[in-house]
Design a protein around this motif. Structure first.
Motif, PDB file in Angstrom:
ATOM      1  N   TYR A  99       0.809  -1.218   0.000  1.00 41.85           N
ATOM      2  CA  TYR A  99       0.000   0.000   0.000  1.00 41.85           C
ATOM      3  C   TYR A  99       0.843   1.270   0.000  1.00 41.85           C
ATOM      4  N   ALA A 100       2.105   1.127   0.369  1.00 38.82           N
ATOM      5  CA  ALA A 100       2.989   2.298   0.403  1.00 38.82           C
ATOM      6  C   ALA A 100       4.352   1.906  -0.145  1.00 38.82           C
ATOM      7  N   ARG A 101       5.045   2.912  -0.636  1.00 38.07           N
ATOM      8  CA  ARG A 101       6.393   2.732  -1.156  1.00 38.07           C
ATOM      9  C   ARG A 101       7.279   3.802  -0.560  1.00 38.07           C
ATOM     10  N   ILE A 102       8.486   3.432  -0.262  1.00 43.65           N
ATOM     11  CA  ILE A 102       9.448   4.400   0.251  1.00 43.65           C
ATOM     12  C   ILE A 102      10.423   4.706  -0.872  1.00 43.65           C
ATOM     13  N   GLU A 103      10.472   5.941  -1.245  1.00 42.71           N
ATOM     14  CA  GLU A 103      11.377   6.369  -2.309  1.00 42.71           C
ATOM     15  C   GLU A 103      12.684   6.805  -1.670  1.00 42.71           C
ATOM     16  N   SER A 104      13.755   6.230  -2.152  1.00 45.64           N
ATOM     17  CA  SER A 104      15.078   6.628  -1.663  1.00 45.64           C
ATOM     18  C   SER A 104      15.495   7.901  -2.373  1.00 45.64           C
ATOM     19  N   THR A 105      16.080   8.792  -1.648  1.00 47.15           N
ATOM     20  CA  THR A 105      16.616  10.010  -2.250  1.00 47.15           C
ATOM     21  C   THR A 105      18.121   9.925  -2.185  1.00 47.15           C
TER      22      THR A 105
END
Length: 111
Positions: A99-105
């Motif tokens: 349901y969620a994604r963590i985008e790496s910066t």
């Protein structure tokens, strides 16, 4: 534990000990009494054998004020910790279920 309000509920048999105004004036601090009683061995819990340390009478109110501040801070921190634990659980479950994604910066090499 020091119960300053007097409305705590205990499910087991207990004896209540309240420090009177005279006791406060004589240097008995509920905080010190609670700590001293908790530190004694079970056989020494006979009322006649209890050793309670008095403190300087002028310190009773100051100690009560500071320990109340500490208890309030502890309570706020525990609530914050519970919120962080809930946030962590929600984040892990959301990512794990898709349901969620963590985008790496990308990190700046200058940092």
């Amino acid at each position: 534990m020091v119960d300053r309000v007097g409305d705590a509920l205990a499910l087991t048999p207990l004896r209540a000990l309240r420090v009177t105004d005279e006791g406060l004036a004589a240097g008995l601090s509920p905080e010190v009494v609670a700590r001293d009683l908790a530190a004694q061995s079970a056989p020494a819990r006979d009322v006649k054998l209890m050793r309670i340390r008095p403190i300087a009478a002028g310190q009773v109110a100051a100690l009560a004020e500071r320990t109340t501040e500490i208890a309030d801070t502890r309570s706020r921190l525990l609530a914050q910790l519970a919120s962080l634990e809930q946030l962590e659980s929600t984040l892990v479950e959301s990512v794990a279920s898709g349901y969620a994604r963590i985008e790496s910066t990308p990190t700046d090499p200058k940092d």
